[in-house]
Design a protein around this motif. Structure first.
Motif, PDB file in Angstrom:
ATOM      1  N   ASP A  99      12.001  -3.090 -23.319  1.00 35.40           N
ATOM      2  CA  ASP A  99      11.225  -4.152 -23.957  1.00 35.40           C
ATOM      3  C   ASP A  99       9.737  -3.804 -23.961  1.00 35.40           C
ATOM      4  O   ASP A  99       9.025  -4.126 -24.911  1.00 35.40           O
ATOM      5  N   ALA A 100       9.278  -3.142 -22.906  1.00 34.12           N
ATOM      6  CA  ALA A 100       7.868  -2.761 -22.830  1.00 34.12           C
ATOM      7  C   ALA A 100       7.508  -1.760 -23.923  1.00 34.12           C
ATOM      8  O   ALA A 100       6.439  -1.853 -24.542  1.00 34.12           O
ATOM      9  N   GLN A 102       8.983  -1.447 -26.862  1.00 32.52           N
ATOM     10  CA  GLN A 102       8.978  -2.143 -28.136  1.00 32.52           C
ATOM     11  C   GLN A 102       7.748  -3.024 -28.267  1.00 32.52           C
ATOM     12  O   GLN A 102       7.171  -3.143 -29.354  1.00 32.52           O
ATOM     13  N   ALA A 103       7.319  -3.648 -27.169  1.00 36.73           N
ATOM     14  CA  ALA A 103       6.106  -4.455 -27.204  1.00 36.73           C
ATOM     15  C   ALA A 103       4.886  -3.587 -27.508  1.00 36.73           C
ATOM     16  O   ALA A 103       4.000  -3.969 -28.281  1.00 36.73           O
ATOM     17  N   ALA A 104       4.844  -2.385 -26.920  1.00 37.49           N
ATOM     18  CA  ALA A 104       3.746  -1.463 -27.185  1.00 37.49           C
ATOM     19  C   ALA A 104       3.740  -1.043 -28.654  1.00 37.49           C
ATOM     20  O   ALA A 104       2.684  -0.928 -29.278  1.00 37.49           O
ATOM     21  N   ALA A 105       4.924  -0.822 -29.220  1.00 37.48           N
ATOM     22  CA  ALA A 105       5.017  -0.445 -30.625  1.00 37.48           C
ATOM     23  C   ALA A 105       4.505  -1.555 -31.529  1.00 37.48           C
ATOM     24  O   ALA A 105       3.830  -1.294 -32.537  1.00 37.48           O
ATOM     25  N   ARG A 106       4.793  -2.812 -31.180  1.00 40.58           N
ATOM     26  CA  ARG A 106       4.296  -3.927 -31.988  1.00 40.58           C
ATOM     27  C   ARG A 106       2.777  -4.031 -31.886  1.00 40.58           C
ATOM     28  O   ARG A 106       2.090  -4.311 -32.883  1.00 40.58           O
ATOM     29  N   SER A 149       2.482   9.228 -27.342  1.00 38.95           N
ATOM     30  CA  SER A 149       3.154  10.292 -26.608  1.00 38.95           C
ATOM     31  C   SER A 149       4.056   9.704 -25.531  1.00 38.95           C
ATOM     32  O   SER A 149       4.036   8.490 -25.264  1.00 38.95           O
ATOM     33  N   LEU A 150       4.848  10.548 -24.899  1.00 40.85           N
ATOM     34  CA  LEU A 150       5.774  10.084 -23.867  1.00 40.85           C
ATOM     35  C   LEU A 150       5.053   9.499 -22.670  1.00 40.85           C
ATOM     36  O   LEU A 150       5.584   8.630 -21.978  1.00 40.85           O
ATOM     37  N   ASP A 151       3.829   9.975 -22.411  1.00 39.94           N
ATOM     38  CA  ASP A 151       3.082   9.430 -21.275  1.00 39.94           C
ATOM     39  C   ASP A 151       2.202   8.249 -21.663  1.00 39.94           C
ATOM     40  O   ASP A 151       1.341   7.821 -20.890  1.00 39.94           O
ATOM     41  N   GLY A 152       2.407   7.698 -22.871  1.00 43.77           N
ATOM     42  CA  GLY A 152       1.732   6.475 -23.268  1.00 43.77           C
ATOM     43  C   GLY A 152       0.408   6.655 -23.974  1.00 43.77           C
ATOM     44  O   GLY A 152      -0.219   5.659 -24.356  1.00 43.77           O
ATOM     45  N   VAL A 153      -0.052   7.875 -24.184  1.00 45.49           N
ATOM     46  CA  VAL A 153      -1.314   8.104 -24.890  1.00 45.49           C
ATOM     47  C   VAL A 153      -1.092   7.870 -26.376  1.00 45.49           C
ATOM     48  O   VAL A 153      -0.153   8.402 -26.966  1.00 45.49           O
TER      49      VAL A 153
END
Length: 272
Positions: A99-100, A102-106, A149-153
């Protein structure tokens, strides 16, 4: 066929009667060979047709869409020049994962829409009458897209094909976060300047560079690094390099200069 039949008749002792119809076998072999030749010819023809359609497909799509729009349309000297293309990537599905994620993608999509709105007006003012096409969707206008990226950047970029009637160019605007860059030398071989470095009052560092690609190809690059870590890069070029690695010119010169690109990099809404 007659020779084979005669040879079988002359055998001593005679061959036993056979239930195999040699004439039918030969006819089937001939039919199979003809079908194979036809199938091969059709396959080659389809491959050639697909290749011939794929190369100019996007270019022709833009030409049909842009016909009669913008200044200086219909000039014979420009119609023969190759045009900057686009690559439709299709729609991206809802990202899988937690869910986190998907929330970041939104949140990324919302920020990308804000950046698009911030750039749209100033860019159209800088290029009055020009046609803008999104290089990632081949649709009119443009849009920022997020890349995480995979590490959230996360970084955002918009790639725009600009057609102002004199030819087509590609404008790229990219945003990300990074530390302030160390000062680097803007002097090339023989003392030729390769870039210009400026430091603004608030500590923002600006690099402007002009890079020749040969054959009339030119790319302008503006990098602006703010003290809060936001990096904005704006590039504009009038060429592309296909698989032959030969510079292909799409417009004589550029529609914007370094001053105009610097103004785009300074848009307040281009932030993270």
């Amino acid at each position: 066929m007659d020779q084979l039949t005669d040879a079988l008749r002359d055998l001593d002792p005679p061959a036993p009667p056979s239930s195999v119809d040699l004439d039918a076998v030969v006819r089937r072999a001939h039919r199979h060979r003809r079908r194979t030749r036809v199938l091969t010819a059709v396959t080659v023809a389809v491959a050639v047709a697909v290749t011939a359609m794929t190369v100019p497909l996007v270019t022709d799509r833009h030409r049909d869409r842009d016909q009669g729009q913008g200044p200086n349309r219909g000039q014979g000297s420009q119609s023969a020049m190759p045009r900057m293309g686009c690559v439709p990537l299709g729609r991206s599905a809802e990202p899988p994962g937690t869910d986190a994620a998907q929330a970041a993608a939104r949140l990324d999509a919302r920020k990308a829409a804000e950046l698009t709105a911030a750039l749209d007006g100033p860019l159209r003012q800088a290029l009055p009458g020009a046609t803008l096409v999104d290089a990632a969707s081949c649709e009119p206008g443009f849009a920022f897209r997020a890349h995480r990226s995979l590490d959230g950047v996360v970084m955002f970029n918009a790639v725009v094909v600009v057609d102002d009637g004199a030819g087509s160019t590609q404008l790229t605007v990219q945003l990300n976060r990074r530390p302030l860059p160390p000062e680097h030398d803007c002097t090339g071989a023989g003392g030729v300047p390769t870039c210009v470095r400026e430091v603004e009052e608030d500590g923002t560092i600006m690099y402007r560079a002009s890079r020749a690609a040969g054959g009339g190809g030119l790319m302008l690059v503006v990098d602006r690094d703010r003290p809060d870590g936001v990096h904005v890069q704006v590039t504009l070029r009038n060429y592309y390099i296909p698989g032959s690695l030969v510079v292909t010119l799409t417009r004589p010169g550029l529609p914007l200069d370094e001053t105009a690109l610097t103004a785009l990099a300074r848009i307040e809404g281009l932030t993270m």
